[in-house]
Design a protein around this motif. Structure first.
Motif, PDB file in Angstrom:
ATOM      1  N   HIS A 135       0.815  -1.212   0.000  1.00  0.00           N
ATOM      2  CA  HIS A 135       0.000   0.000   0.000  1.00  0.00           C
ATOM      3  C   HIS A 135       0.852   1.268   0.000  1.00  0.00           C
ATOM      4  O   HIS A 135       0.328   2.361   0.191  1.00  0.00           O
ATOM      5  N   GLN A 137       2.426   3.109  -2.378  1.00  0.00           N
ATOM      6  CA  GLN A 137       2.115   4.168  -3.342  1.00  0.00           C
ATOM      7  C   GLN A 137       0.803   4.877  -3.014  1.00  0.00           C
ATOM      8  O   GLN A 137       0.763   6.108  -2.971  1.00  0.00           O
ATOM      9  N   PRO A 138      -0.298   4.148  -2.744  1.00  0.00           N
ATOM     10  CA  PRO A 138      -1.528   4.867  -2.405  1.00  0.00           C
ATOM     11  C   PRO A 138      -1.405   5.706  -1.134  1.00  0.00           C
ATOM     12  O   PRO A 138      -1.977   6.799  -1.049  1.00  0.00           O
ATOM     13  N   ALA A 140       1.357   7.142  -0.036  1.00  0.00           N
ATOM     14  CA  ALA A 140       2.150   8.324  -0.400  1.00  0.00           C
ATOM     15  C   ALA A 140       1.282   9.336  -1.140  1.00  0.00           C
ATOM     16  O   ALA A 140       1.359  10.548  -0.876  1.00  0.00           O
ATOM     17  N   GLU A 141       0.445   8.863  -2.054  1.00  0.00           N
ATOM     18  CA  GLU A 141      -0.472   9.758  -2.782  1.00  0.00           C
ATOM     19  C   GLU A 141      -1.433  10.443  -1.819  1.00  0.00           C
ATOM     20  O   GLU A 141      -1.707  11.636  -1.945  1.00  0.00           O
ATOM     21  N   PHE A 142      -1.929   9.704  -0.824  1.00  0.00           N
ATOM     22  CA  PHE A 142      -2.849  10.277   0.154  1.00  0.00           C
ATOM     23  C   PHE A 142      -2.146  11.351   0.977  1.00  0.00           C
ATOM     24  O   PHE A 142      -2.729  12.401   1.276  1.00  0.00           O
ATOM     25  N   VAL A 144       0.420  13.228   0.041  1.00  0.00           N
ATOM     26  CA  VAL A 144       0.588  14.411  -0.814  1.00  0.00           C
ATOM     27  C   VAL A 144      -0.740  15.142  -0.951  1.00  0.00           C
ATOM     28  O   VAL A 144      -0.813  16.371  -0.880  1.00  0.00           O
ATOM     29  N   PHE A 145      -1.841  14.389  -1.118  1.00  0.00           N
ATOM     30  CA  PHE A 145      -3.167  14.993  -1.191  1.00  0.00           C
ATOM     31  C   PHE A 145      -3.448  15.813   0.072  1.00  0.00           C
ATOM     32  O   PHE A 145      -3.943  16.939   0.002  1.00  0.00           O
TER      33      PHE A 145
END
Length: 156
Positions: A135, A137-138, A140-142, A144-145
């Motif tokens: 998990h 990558q998701p 990390a994206e969260f 940054v979001f």
């Protein structure tokens, strides 16, 4: 238990943690050499997705506990740490001499194995794996979001 004869090339996997019917079907479709032992009845109901410990007010009946233990004690491999509990893991490893592999999706699997206080021989006999990093990558994206949402005043 756990020492009965197996058909050559088969792996008996007991599901010791919640696993959706869809994912069970996917596993069997992708790896037909697995005998998947799944019974959701002796698992505590999840309160939210990935709540592997489940509702703490729920308890197995004695018959459910016996069936749950029998399934775990007959497996070559486990999906999940039984009851997300180091003591239950230790009981299963010691009761099932044929157990070779335990895989956990939940975070903290390594600390649960350590807390089970398994012997060096038990740790040599049973392979422990996790899905650590799956998990990344998701998440990390969260993160940054979240930073962007705060910087742009999204809550307002």
């Amino acid at each position: 238990m756990g020492t009965e004869e197996r058909a050559p090339g088969r792996l008996r996997v007991a599901v010791a943690a919640p696993l959706s019917e869809e994912n069970c079907a996917r596993i069997l479709a992708l790896e037909p050499r697995i005998d998947l032992v799944v019974d959701q009845a002796p698992l505590p109901p999840m309160r939210w997705p990935a709540d592997f410990a489940g509702d703490p007010s729920w308890h197995r009946t004695p018959a459910q506990q016996q069936a749950y233990d029998a399934a775990l004690d007959s497996a070559d491999a486990l999906y999940g740490i039984p009851d997300v509990d180091p003591a239950a893991l230790a009981r299963t490893v010691r009761a099932n001499r044929g157990l070779r592999w335990v895989h956990t999706m939940a975070a903290g699997g390594g600390s649960q194995v350590k807390a089970a206080r398994l012997t060096a021989d038990e740790l040599e006999r049973v392979l422990f794996t996790t899905s650590a990093g799956v998990h990344g990558q998701p998440l990390a994206e969260f993160a940054v979001f979240g930073v962007l949402a705060g910087a742009k005043g999204l809550p307002a």
